[in-house]
Design an enzyme around this catalytic site. Structure first.
Site, PDB file in Angstrom:
ATOM      1  N   ASN A  39       0.839  -1.198   0.000  1.00 35.65           N
ATOM      2  CA  ASN A  39       0.000   0.000   0.000  1.00 35.65           C
ATOM      3  C   ASN A  39       0.876   1.252   0.000  1.00 35.65           C
ATOM      4  O   ASN A  39       1.957   1.280   0.591  1.00 35.65           O
ATOM      5  CB  ASN A  39      -1.020  -0.016   1.138  1.00 35.65           C
ATOM      6  CG  ASN A  39      -0.468  -0.345   2.500  1.00 35.65           C
ATOM      7  OD1 ASN A  39       0.573  -0.985   2.636  1.00 35.65           O
ATOM      8  ND2 ASN A  39      -1.164   0.089   3.527  1.00 35.65           N
ATOM      9  N   GLU A  41       0.280   5.248   0.617  1.00 34.63           N
ATOM     10  CA  GLU A  41      -0.679   6.264   1.049  1.00 34.63           C
ATOM     11  C   GLU A  41      -0.293   7.648   0.533  1.00 34.63           C
ATOM     12  O   GLU A  41       0.779   7.843  -0.048  1.00 34.63           O
ATOM     13  CB  GLU A  41      -0.787   6.212   2.579  1.00 34.63           C
ATOM     14  CG  GLU A  41      -1.304   4.850   3.026  1.00 34.63           C
ATOM     15  CD  GLU A  41      -1.505   4.719   4.519  1.00 34.63           C
ATOM     16  OE1 GLU A  41      -1.002   5.560   5.282  1.00 34.63           O
ATOM     17  OE2 GLU A  41      -2.184   3.750   4.908  1.00 34.63           O
ATOM     18  N   CYS A  50      -4.103   0.495  -2.410  1.00 35.81           N
ATOM     19  CA  CYS A  50      -3.965  -0.743  -1.639  1.00 35.81           C
ATOM     20  C   CYS A  50      -2.860  -1.631  -2.227  1.00 35.81           C
ATOM     21  O   CYS A  50      -2.510  -1.523  -3.409  1.00 35.81           O
ATOM     22  CB  CYS A  50      -5.275  -1.520  -1.653  1.00 35.81           C
ATOM     23  SG  CYS A  50      -6.587  -0.817  -0.654  1.00 35.81           S
ATOM     24  N   GLU A  52      -3.054  -4.763  -2.938  1.00 40.53           N
ATOM     25  CA  GLU A  52      -3.574  -5.622  -4.011  1.00 40.53           C
ATOM     26  C   GLU A  52      -3.588  -4.872  -5.338  1.00 40.53           C
ATOM     27  O   GLU A  52      -3.275  -5.436  -6.392  1.00 40.53           O
ATOM     28  CB  GLU A  52      -5.002  -6.087  -3.677  1.00 40.53           C
ATOM     29  CG  GLU A  52      -5.110  -6.936  -2.419  1.00 40.53           C
ATOM     30  CD  GLU A  52      -5.348  -6.146  -1.154  1.00 40.53           C
ATOM     31  OE1 GLU A  52      -4.881  -4.986  -1.071  1.00 40.53           O
ATOM     32  OE2 GLU A  52      -5.993  -6.680  -0.240  1.00 40.53           O
ATOM     33  N   CYS A  83     -10.234  -4.985   0.738  1.00 42.23           N
ATOM     34  CA  CYS A  83     -11.372  -4.059   0.753  1.00 42.23           C
ATOM     35  C   CYS A  83     -12.295  -4.372  -0.435  1.00 42.23           C
ATOM     36  O   CYS A  83     -11.934  -5.127  -1.350  1.00 42.23           O
ATOM     37  CB  CYS A  83     -10.884  -2.611   0.698  1.00 42.23           C
ATOM     38  SG  CYS A  83     -10.344  -2.087  -0.945  1.00 42.23           S
ATOM     39  N   CYS A  86     -10.827  -3.718  -3.901  1.00 37.76           N
ATOM     40  CA  CYS A  86      -9.799  -4.697  -4.301  1.00 37.76           C
ATOM     41  C   CYS A  86     -10.435  -6.041  -4.655  1.00 37.76           C
ATOM     42  O   CYS A  86      -9.927  -6.767  -5.516  1.00 37.76           O
ATOM     43  CB  CYS A  86      -8.751  -4.856  -3.212  1.00 37.76           C
ATOM     44  SG  CYS A  86      -7.627  -3.436  -3.168  1.00 37.76           S
TER      45      CYS A  86
END
Ligand code: THU
Length: 131
Positions: A39, A41, A50, A52, A83, A86
């Site tokens: 990830n 940010e 993310c 993934e 999430c 994803c």
């Protein structure tokens, strides 16, 4: 190196100054090659990505559009669930029965599939009348 170990290793690269929650993902493409993501940010929080999503982007950039196995790991109390967004991204490139291994850094695992993670997914068939 196992797919889970690849996810564990790339997790260390996560850029997470805001959540401090590092996630690593590894995907095996149909060729057998492994693609990794962590990830990343951003100070504008919704712009973060993310793990993934990063792994999927690496796979597509590597010339593959079919994934056959996924592993995701984080330092969470229970195996980290992807999430919703994803799940849809994994469903784009995986099959209903594509295995997904969710893990904690302390060793707990949960084996599931792309289809179990996103039942009733939106797919191209739902756009059949749009032409
Ligand atoms: N995150 C992932 O990278 N993958 C998941 O499966 C769950 C959440 C990230 C997004 C954000 O950087 C942090 O975890 C906290 O939500």
């Amino acid at each position: 190196m196992s797919l889970l170990d690849a996810a564990r290793a790339v997790r260390e690269m996560a850029y997470v100054p805001y959540s401090r929650f590092k996630v690593g993902a590894a995907i095996r493409g149909a060729s057998g090659a492994v693609y990794r993501g962590c990830n990343v940010e951003n100070v504008a929080y919704p712009e973060g990505t993310c793990a993934e999503a990063g792994a999927i982007a690496a796979m597509v950039a590597g010339g593959e559009t079919e994934l056959i196995e996924v592993a995701v790991i984080a330092d969470s109390p229970s195996p980290v669930p992807p999430c919703g967004g994803c799940r849809q991204k994994l469903a784009e490139f995986g099959r209903h029965d594509t295995p997904v291994l969710l893990a904690t850094t302390e060793g707990a695992t949960l084996a599931t599939t792309v289809g179990e993670l996103l039942p009733g997914r939106f797919d191209a068939g739902h756009m059949a009348k749009a032409e």
